[in-house]
Write a protein that holds these residues in place. Sequence first.
Motif, PDB file in Angstrom:
ATOM      1  N   ASN B  76       0.849  -1.186   0.000  1.00  0.00           N
ATOM      2  CA  ASN B  76       0.000   0.000   0.000  1.00  0.00           C
ATOM      3  C   ASN B  76       0.885   1.236   0.000  1.00  0.00           C
ATOM      4  O   ASN B  76       0.729   2.131   0.828  1.00  0.00           O
ATOM      5  CB  ASN B  76      -0.949  -0.018   1.215  1.00  0.00           C
ATOM      6  CG  ASN B  76      -2.294   0.586   0.871  1.00  0.00           C
ATOM      7  OD1 ASN B  76      -2.442   1.209  -0.181  1.00  0.00           O
ATOM      8  ND2 ASN B  76      -3.264   0.421   1.743  1.00  0.00           N
ATOM      9  N   THR B  83      -0.344  -0.572   6.949  1.00  0.00           N
ATOM     10  CA  THR B  83      -1.436  -1.419   6.467  1.00  0.00           C
ATOM     11  C   THR B  83      -1.272  -2.835   7.023  1.00  0.00           C
ATOM     12  O   THR B  83      -2.251  -3.463   7.446  1.00  0.00           O
ATOM     13  CB  THR B  83      -1.477  -1.432   4.930  1.00  0.00           C
ATOM     14  OG1 THR B  83      -1.773  -0.110   4.471  1.00  0.00           O
ATOM     15  CG2 THR B  83      -2.556  -2.369   4.416  1.00  0.00           C
ATOM     16  N   LEU B  86      -2.442  -2.607  10.528  1.00  0.00           N
ATOM     17  CA  LEU B  86      -3.905  -2.522  10.578  1.00  0.00           C
ATOM     18  C   LEU B  86      -4.544  -3.886  10.358  1.00  0.00           C
ATOM     19  O   LEU B  86      -5.506  -4.263  11.042  1.00  0.00           O
ATOM     20  CB  LEU B  86      -4.379  -1.529   9.512  1.00  0.00           C
ATOM     21  CG  LEU B  86      -5.873  -1.360   9.318  1.00  0.00           C
ATOM     22  CD1 LEU B  86      -6.277   0.085   9.628  1.00  0.00           C
ATOM     23  CD2 LEU B  86      -6.292  -1.679   7.888  1.00  0.00           C
ATOM     24  N   GLU B  87      -4.026  -4.650   9.395  1.00  0.00           N
ATOM     25  CA  GLU B  87      -4.587  -5.973   9.117  1.00  0.00           C
ATOM     26  C   GLU B  87      -4.327  -6.925  10.275  1.00  0.00           C
ATOM     27  O   GLU B  87      -5.176  -7.753  10.619  1.00  0.00           O
ATOM     28  CB  GLU B  87      -4.003  -6.523   7.816  1.00  0.00           C
ATOM     29  CG  GLU B  87      -4.450  -5.748   6.571  1.00  0.00           C
ATOM     30  CD  GLU B  87      -5.949  -5.778   6.369  1.00  0.00           C
ATOM     31  OE1 GLU B  87      -6.610  -4.755   6.679  1.00  0.00           O
ATOM     32  OE2 GLU B  87      -6.470  -6.816   5.930  1.00  0.00           O
ATOM     33  N   LEU B 225      -7.911   3.389   8.076  1.00  0.00           N
ATOM     34  CA  LEU B 225      -7.260   3.395   6.754  1.00  0.00           C
ATOM     35  C   LEU B 225      -8.181   4.069   5.759  1.00  0.00           C
ATOM     36  O   LEU B 225      -9.383   3.820   5.741  1.00  0.00           O
ATOM     37  CB  LEU B 225      -7.017   1.955   6.296  1.00  0.00           C
ATOM     38  CG  LEU B 225      -6.780   1.708   4.793  1.00  0.00           C
ATOM     39  CD1 LEU B 225      -5.399   2.182   4.367  1.00  0.00           C
ATOM     40  CD2 LEU B 225      -6.933   0.224   4.459  1.00  0.00           C
ATOM     41  N   ARG B 226      -7.611   4.924   4.937  1.00  0.00           N
ATOM     42  CA  ARG B 226      -8.314   5.393   3.735  1.00  0.00           C
ATOM     43  C   ARG B 226      -7.373   5.247   2.556  1.00  0.00           C
ATOM     44  O   ARG B 226      -6.171   5.409   2.691  1.00  0.00           O
ATOM     45  CB  ARG B 226      -8.750   6.849   3.871  1.00  0.00           C
ATOM     46  CG  ARG B 226      -9.879   7.022   4.876  1.00  0.00           C
ATOM     47  CD  ARG B 226     -10.686   8.262   4.562  1.00  0.00           C
ATOM     48  NE  ARG B 226     -11.811   8.378   5.451  1.00  0.00           N
ATOM     49  CZ  ARG B 226     -12.961   8.973   5.110  1.00  0.00           C
ATOM     50  NH1 ARG B 226     -13.110   9.487   3.894  1.00  0.00           N
ATOM     51  NH2 ARG B 226     -13.948   9.063   5.968  1.00  0.00           N
ATOM     52  N   THR B 227      -7.916   4.959   1.426  1.00  0.00           N
ATOM     53  CA  THR B 227      -7.102   4.777   0.220  1.00  0.00           C
ATOM     54  C   THR B 227      -7.848   5.281  -0.987  1.00  0.00           C
ATOM     55  O   THR B 227      -9.070   5.354  -0.989  1.00  0.00           O
ATOM     56  CB  THR B 227      -6.819   3.284  -0.084  1.00  0.00           C
ATOM     57  OG1 THR B 227      -6.708   2.567   1.109  1.00  0.00           O
ATOM     58  CG2 THR B 227      -5.569   3.132  -0.921  1.00  0.00           C
ATOM     59  N   GLY B 228      -7.085   5.598  -2.009  1.00  0.00           N
ATOM     60  CA  GLY B 228      -7.679   5.703  -3.340  1.00  0.00           C
ATOM     61  C   GLY B 228      -8.124   7.086  -3.741  1.00  0.00           C
ATOM     62  O   GLY B 228      -8.502   7.287  -4.883  1.00  0.00           O
ATOM     63  N   ALA B 229      -8.089   8.075  -2.833  1.00  0.00           N
ATOM     64  CA  ALA B 229      -8.528   9.399  -3.234  1.00  0.00           C
ATOM     65  C   ALA B 229      -7.577   9.961  -4.290  1.00  0.00           C
ATOM     66  O   ALA B 229      -6.377  10.051  -4.062  1.00  0.00           O
ATOM     67  CB  ALA B 229      -8.554  10.327  -2.033  1.00  0.00           C
ATOM     68  N   PRO B 230      -8.079  10.311  -5.450  1.00  0.00           N
ATOM     69  CA  PRO B 230      -7.213  10.912  -6.458  1.00  0.00           C
ATOM     70  C   PRO B 230      -6.960  12.376  -6.126  1.00  0.00           C
ATOM     71  O   PRO B 230      -7.519  12.920  -5.192  1.00  0.00           O
ATOM     72  CB  PRO B 230      -8.041  10.794  -7.723  1.00  0.00           C
ATOM     73  CG  PRO B 230      -9.444  10.914  -7.253  1.00  0.00           C
ATOM     74  CD  PRO B 230      -9.482  10.294  -5.870  1.00  0.00           C
ATOM     75  N   ASP B 364      -3.187   8.282  -7.957  1.00  0.00           N
ATOM     76  CA  ASP B 364      -4.228   7.280  -7.755  1.00  0.00           C
ATOM     77  C   ASP B 364      -4.025   6.520  -6.462  1.00  0.00           C
ATOM     78  O   ASP B 364      -4.966   6.000  -5.889  1.00  0.00           O
ATOM     79  CB  ASP B 364      -4.204   6.247  -8.882  1.00  0.00           C
ATOM     80  CG  ASP B 364      -4.433   6.899 -10.220  1.00  0.00           C
ATOM     81  OD1 ASP B 364      -5.040   7.988 -10.245  1.00  0.00           O
ATOM     82  OD2 ASP B 364      -4.011   6.319 -11.224  1.00  0.00           O
ATOM     83  N   GLY B 365      -2.791   6.415  -6.038  1.00  0.00           N
ATOM     84  CA  GLY B 365      -2.459   5.465  -4.993  1.00  0.00           C
ATOM     85  C   GLY B 365      -2.393   6.056  -3.606  1.00  0.00           C
ATOM     86  O   GLY B 365      -1.762   5.481  -2.736  1.00  0.00           O
TER      87      GLY B 365
END
Lengths: 376, 376
Positions: B76, B83, B86-87, B225-230, B364-365
């Motif tokens: 990630n 991450t 977190l998992e 966790l937050r992910t993916g916001a462009p 993107d990441g």
Amino acid sequence: MNAVAVHGVGTSHFGRQPGRDLIALAEDAVREAFADAAVTGVDAVWVGTVFGPAGVAQRVLRALGVTGIPVITVENACASGTTAFLEAHEAVRTGRYGRVLALGLEQMSTAFAGAITPEPTDPEGRSGLALPALYAMAAARYLHLGAVTPEQLAAVSVKNHAHALHNPRAQYSGRYTVDEVLASRMIADPLTVLQCCPTSDGAAAAVLAPAERGSRGVGVRGIALRTGAPWNHRSPHVWGHDVVRDTAADAYAAAGLAAAGDVDLAEVHDAFTIGEIVTTEALGLVPPGDGGKAAAAGVTALGGAHPVNPSGGLLSRGHPLGATGLAQVAEVVWQLRGEAGGRQVEGARLGLVETMGGGVSVLDGNACVVAVLEAP
Amino acid sequence: MNAVAVHGVGTSHFGRQPGRDLIALAEDAVREAFADAAVTGVDAVWVGTVFGPAGVAQRVLRALGVTGIPVITVENACASGTTAFLEAHEAVRTGRYGRVLALGLEQMSTAFAGAITPEPTDPEGRSGLALPALYAMAAARYLHLGAVTPEQLAAVSVKNHAHALHNPRAQYSGRYTVDEVLASRMIADPLTVLQCCPTSDGAAAAVLAPAERGSRGVGVRGIALRTGAPWNHRSPHVWGHDVVRDTAADAYAAAGLAAAGDVDLAEVHDAFTIGEIVTTEALGLVPPGDGGKAAAAGVTALGGAHPVNPSGGLLSRGHPLGATGLAQVAEVVWQLRGEAGGRQVEGARLGLVETMGGGVSVLDGNACVVAVLEAP
């Protein structure tokens, strides 16, 4: 805890597709899975890939307008796709997320040339144990023990390539004879090229959410993962047998099956013909030592008592590592919904998915996932 | 659901260590974490790495005699280590596994030459936005708005390098002046080399299990966790501010904090000086627009009202991507147990970890993890 179902699946075409971007292949799979599940988005994503570049999952999802949600990429060698599926299942089961996408993808034609090579710093690497050689050792052992004949090995290839005649997404298919399989180019004695999975590019996806009565969701009745077992020099069994047997036992217990292998069809990890034979025995689909005989006698063919790899398996569909496990899931979902066309296993109610692989370090990185799915 | 605690942590030394095998670095971290937790094994492992070769985690664990248990590798971007944390936390929280190892590792000196380059097929790649350039744009924007001065940017570097004088594991440390920082080699205007994290190799690990009364376990009070916001062209904030703010809000809610930023110390993602300034504002540690002033006035220094990066941060410790998040966790655990020596924040009861990064595709990441830990 929630009961979990697969509400939609999708895949790309499989084959050598170096001219198509990996993102485009993954888009095909996710678009189909979303349409199949009648959704336009999910709450979180697990992605399985071995060689995919960092951030590839986020680029795929942006192309689909899926942004701002958790994305976690997992790697677990050949079982990366089914590991993503397992993690997605766990997230829905525990209520962590409501609707989750599991996505597997790999572009082997650009990531790798030839057989996957082990790390030269590992003992297996120093011994030249590329994966075809490792499977060839297992095959040679079975031949030595009289547990299989060359013709029985070849029968697996004949069967799976014939199954794939009914699978328009497969990389290869054909009506081969045992003699033709044995006469094809030798890769690692006794495994000829038609007994080895091809280099392939592709993607596959599944949408998971809590099970709903009356829906066409395919239930995940039991799923298990084992990893990390090194080569067991004290086992009488060949590489992989023990971890598949133990993982299957966990999955069968979780699924509450009456007997080991009590399923109507199975998609298993036939990266090489000997792999399917060892695996059908380890899963309990056939008695110990009967894997080769069962393949030659049609027991594991479509129409037989225990159909194995109705899709054509990795030998025909190809083996884009991270995509493979989810392509297997897609096949079993189609089978359990009665949508598998000319390769349909009639009346299938329970289907099994098994993926087993080593990492680039084949002996340390053994990972196996077994799942039992149930018709709506 | 279980309350979760960190029962032991460990790290390697950090720095350019191309002559040391990545496995040896990871062994150092895991051995220390196991000894710290007084355990000899775990029930499952999550591993965070971006560029680590497939199967690296299994090789590390075999070297330690840890085999036959589930190992899942996650990627990630810069948040890979947190991450994995977190998992691991989620697996203990839900009772999926009893005792779990989170391990982060990276060998940047052999994986990469120079700055991380974005994918040339992405818009940011075509625009030349390597990560130093991206952070430099944020710094230029802050300068343009009058929200920071060059001297305030440099003050972050002065502070963190001074903190690292008390951290024997850090790659770099020193008593720099603001003028020296500003006079160092320019990397991406206005960021000079002393304002950029160095290329580093290392590993870090944590052992998580249910919290036990009376133990020295450090509680995980909230994590998100937050992910993916462009890239958000409509936001008035620079890159990263929004995702850090939103992830922190989730973590604060999970931790039940009375007010945003109500912690005694924070380890945050200061890959570049501007990163720490933006992050301290986004986390609510200082009022909006006060990040630079706070650094220059000593508010975020050891002994100040809101100590940030007492370890020296990424600027000093180095930034082996997958290891970073778990190195931050280790520092906060040591602080909350009162074991941080010359860099101890006196009486610390609550500590925060924040990691934010983009993938190789920086826009993107985006991924962010924020955790709030609590003293035993």
